[in-house]
Design a protein around this motif. Structure first.
Motif, PDB file in Angstrom:
ATOM      1  N   ARG A 144     -24.920 -43.484  33.647  1.00 11.35           N
ATOM      2  CA  ARG A 144     -25.899 -44.556  33.860  1.00 11.35           C
ATOM      3  C   ARG A 144     -27.297 -43.989  34.068  1.00 11.35           C
ATOM      4  O   ARG A 144     -28.284 -44.574  33.617  1.00 11.35           O
ATOM      5  N   HIS A 145     -27.385 -42.873  34.760  1.00 12.07           N
ATOM      6  CA  HIS A 145     -28.675 -42.251  35.039  1.00 12.07           C
ATOM      7  C   HIS A 145     -28.755 -40.911  34.313  1.00 12.07           C
ATOM      8  O   HIS A 145     -27.752 -40.210  34.152  1.00 12.07           O
ATOM      9  N   GLU A 146     -29.940 -40.552  33.893  1.00 13.55           N
ATOM     10  CA  GLU A 146     -30.150 -39.296  33.169  1.00 13.55           C
ATOM     11  C   GLU A 146     -30.503 -38.192  34.158  1.00 13.55           C
ATOM     12  O   GLU A 146     -31.549 -38.244  34.805  1.00 13.55           O
ATOM     13  N   VAL A 147     -29.626 -37.202  34.267  1.00 13.15           N
ATOM     14  CA  VAL A 147     -29.895 -36.060  35.147  1.00 13.15           C
ATOM     15  C   VAL A 147     -30.756 -35.080  34.343  1.00 13.15           C
ATOM     16  O   VAL A 147     -30.253 -34.310  33.519  1.00 13.15           O
ATOM     17  N   LEU A 177     -22.993 -34.827  42.308  1.00 13.81           N
ATOM     18  CA  LEU A 177     -23.579 -34.479  41.010  1.00 13.81           C
ATOM     19  C   LEU A 177     -22.613 -34.817  39.883  1.00 13.81           C
ATOM     20  O   LEU A 177     -23.023 -35.360  38.843  1.00 13.81           O
ATOM     21  N   ARG A 178     -21.336 -34.538  40.084  1.00 13.85           N
ATOM     22  CA  ARG A 178     -20.358 -34.827  39.042  1.00 13.85           C
ATOM     23  C   ARG A 178     -20.323 -36.320  38.716  1.00 13.85           C
ATOM     24  O   ARG A 178     -20.226 -36.714  37.538  1.00 13.85           O
ATOM     25  N   ARG A 179     -20.414 -37.176  39.725  1.00 17.58           N
ATOM     26  CA  ARG A 179     -20.406 -38.623  39.481  1.00 17.58           C
ATOM     27  C   ARG A 179     -21.602 -39.043  38.647  1.00 17.58           C
ATOM     28  O   ARG A 179     -21.479 -39.872  37.729  1.00 17.58           O
ATOM     29  N   PHE A 180     -22.782 -38.498  38.943  1.00 16.84           N
ATOM     30  CA  PHE A 180     -23.961 -38.852  38.155  1.00 16.84           C
ATOM     31  C   PHE A 180     -23.828 -38.376  36.708  1.00 16.84           C
ATOM     32  O   PHE A 180     -24.225 -39.080  35.774  1.00 16.84           O
ATOM     33  N   ILE A 181     -23.263 -37.201  36.525  1.00 20.26           N
ATOM     34  CA  ILE A 181     -23.096 -36.680  35.168  1.00 20.26           C
ATOM     35  C   ILE A 181     -22.100 -37.528  34.388  1.00 20.26           C
ATOM     36  O   ILE A 181     -22.340 -37.903  33.231  1.00 20.26           O
ATOM     37  N   GLU A 182     -20.963 -37.842  35.021  1.00 21.86           N
ATOM     38  CA  GLU A 182     -19.885 -38.533  34.305  1.00 21.86           C
ATOM     39  C   GLU A 182     -20.143 -40.018  34.104  1.00 21.86           C
ATOM     40  O   GLU A 182     -19.674 -40.606  33.135  1.00 21.86           O
ATOM     41  N   SER A 183     -20.889 -40.647  35.015  1.00 20.41           N
ATOM     42  CA  SER A 183     -21.128 -42.085  34.875  1.00 20.41           C
ATOM     43  C   SER A 183     -22.034 -42.392  33.693  1.00 20.41           C
ATOM     44  O   SER A 183     -21.855 -43.405  33.002  1.00 20.41           O
ATOM     45  N   ARG A 201     -19.514 -41.642  46.110  1.00 19.66           N
ATOM     46  CA  ARG A 201     -19.497 -43.029  45.631  1.00 19.66           C
ATOM     47  C   ARG A 201     -20.616 -43.836  46.286  1.00 19.66           C
ATOM     48  O   ARG A 201     -21.267 -44.663  45.636  1.00 19.66           O
ATOM     49  N   LEU A 202     -20.828 -43.597  47.587  1.00 18.05           N
ATOM     50  CA  LEU A 202     -21.894 -44.295  48.295  1.00 18.05           C
ATOM     51  C   LEU A 202     -23.257 -43.958  47.703  1.00 18.05           C
ATOM     52  O   LEU A 202     -24.099 -44.843  47.504  1.00 18.05           O
ATOM     53  N   LEU A 203     -23.502 -42.671  47.424  1.00 19.31           N
ATOM     54  CA  LEU A 203     -24.793 -42.260  46.887  1.00 19.31           C
ATOM     55  C   LEU A 203     -25.028 -42.870  45.514  1.00 19.31           C
ATOM     56  O   LEU A 203     -26.137 -43.355  45.216  1.00 19.31           O
ATOM     57  N   GLU A 204     -24.011 -42.878  44.668  1.00 22.72           N
ATOM     58  CA  GLU A 204     -24.154 -43.479  43.345  1.00 22.72           C
ATOM     59  C   GLU A 204     -24.470 -44.972  43.460  1.00 22.72           C
ATOM     60  O   GLU A 204     -25.361 -45.492  42.769  1.00 22.72           O
ATOM     61  N   THR A 205     -23.746 -45.666  44.345  1.00 21.02           N
ATOM     62  CA  THR A 205     -23.996 -47.091  44.551  1.00 21.02           C
ATOM     63  C   THR A 205     -25.403 -47.332  45.076  1.00 21.02           C
ATOM     64  O   THR A 205     -26.075 -48.302  44.684  1.00 21.02           O
ATOM     65  N   THR A 206     -25.866 -46.446  45.958  1.00 23.76           N
ATOM     66  CA  THR A 206     -27.214 -46.580  46.506  1.00 23.76           C
ATOM     67  C   THR A 206     -28.270 -46.441  45.418  1.00 23.76           C
ATOM     68  O   THR A 206     -29.199 -47.256  45.327  1.00 23.76           O
ATOM     69  N   ILE A 207     -28.145 -45.430  44.576  1.00 22.74           N
ATOM     70  CA  ILE A 207     -29.117 -45.229  43.497  1.00 22.74           C
ATOM     71  C   ILE A 207     -29.089 -46.416  42.539  1.00 22.74           C
ATOM     72  O   ILE A 207     -30.148 -46.883  42.076  1.00 22.74           O
ATOM     73  N   ASP A 208     -27.898 -46.934  42.245  1.00 18.26           N
ATOM     74  CA  ASP A 208     -27.798 -48.124  41.391  1.00 18.26           C
ATOM     75  C   ASP A 208     -28.535 -49.300  42.022  1.00 18.26           C
ATOM     76  O   ASP A 208     -29.271 -50.035  41.351  1.00 18.26           O
TER      77      ASP A 208
END
Length: 307
Positions: A24-27, A16-22, A175-182
């Motif tokens: 790129r995607h709107e949580v 969750l922290r990676r999605f918030i800080e990146s 990191r894997l999950l973020e890359t997957t969603i991207d």
């Protein structure tokens, strides 16, 4: 993409922290299990994922069951493109799975199809696996059966506890999950069906699974203790009183199975193979302490045994 992140315990926080800080995607919201009573103070406590969402002003959804009509209406109104999931802790009905256009993508802490289920890290350590990892896959009706987007691998050290290993996998898996969603958003990633061979299951670990059986080899005992550390915890009984065990050390000598021997160099317990040396232990109602300090206070009789 608009995402609703689903997760509950501490290992889900790095994702969750990676999605918030990146950015790129709107949580747009977080889905987590309802607040629960926890700790010695028995206070109602928000899940770690819920607390992080609160810190960032992200709406938090806590339905008792994801099948509740009110929750499904909320999710439909939020109109997420995708829902990444890390250890949410409840089954998602098909009607909920169908709401986001890219579905629900789960981060699972094993190399699927190995160790499907609730406790893959504990199962891998207990089985003596040398390599494990994390997988991202599309959630479908079966238990962790969906097609896989990507994997990362991790070596299991001979001293790893479930807590230590899961801590590393939570970071690399994030990191894997973020890359997957991207990759899903960019249409550069294609999920691949899981192979039909190599399937194994990892059911939830219960407190009774931490009860150590000393009529087993030292290696198996060592693995089980590491697998249930820190939760639900390894334990044995001495004189009818429960004693919680920290990680132990195998030694190259023999004692009769279950017999405790206290020496200046430590506290040793016999198994059906070689002996085990205790490190930290926790008597009921007390703090963790060295095994020698506990043994001195317990005033064990010669030939005392564990149960």
């Amino acid at each position: 993409m608009r995402i609703v992140f689903a997760g509950t315990p501490e290992p889900a926080v790095p994702s969750l922290r990676r999605f918030i800080e990146s950015g790129r995607h709107e949580v747009v919201a977080v889905l987590t299990r309802p607040d629960a009573i926890a700790g010695r103070g028995r206070k109602v406590t928000r899940s770690p994922v819920g607390m992080l969402a609160d810190e960032h002003g992200i709406p938090v959804l806590t339905p008792k069951r994801p099948s509740e009509p009110e929750f499904m209406a909320q999710l439909t109104e939020l109109a997420p493109d995708c829902c990444p999931v890390v250890a949410y802790g409840a089954l998602l009905p098909q009607a909920v799975l169908d709401i986001p256009r890219f579905g629900w993508i789960n981060l699972h802490f094993s190399l699927l199809p190995a160790w499907r289920g609730a406790a893959p890290v504990q199962a891998a350590i207990d089985a003596g696996d040398e390599i494990t990892g994390a997988s991202t896959f599309q959630i479908e009706a079966g238990l962790d059966t969906g097609p896989v987007f990507g994997v990362v691998t991790e070596k299991i050290a001979v001293t790893d506890t479930a807590g230590a290993l899961l801590g590393r996998l939570a970071e690399t898996g994030a990191r894997l999950l973020e890359t997957t969603i991207d990759g899903v958003e960019d249409a550069t990633l294609q999920a691949v069906p899981q192979p039909t061979d190599g399937v194994s299951y990892a059911p939830k670990v219960l407190p009774e699974d931490g009860h150590i059986r000393w009529d087993q080899p030292a290696l198996a005992i060592n693995r089980r203790i590491r697998a249930v550390t820190p939760a639900p915890g390894a334990w044995t009984e001495v004189g009818g009183t429960r004693l919680k065990l920290g990680p132990v050390e195998m030694v190259e000598e023999h004692l009769p199975a279950r017999v405790i021997e206290v020496r200046k160099t430590g506290v040793f317990i016999g198994t059906v193979t070689t002996a085990i040396r205790l490190d930290q232990v926790q008597p009921q109602g007390k703090r963790m302490m060295s095994a020698l300090d506990w043994a001195r206070g317990a005033r064990l009789e010669p030939g005392a045994v564990v149960a």
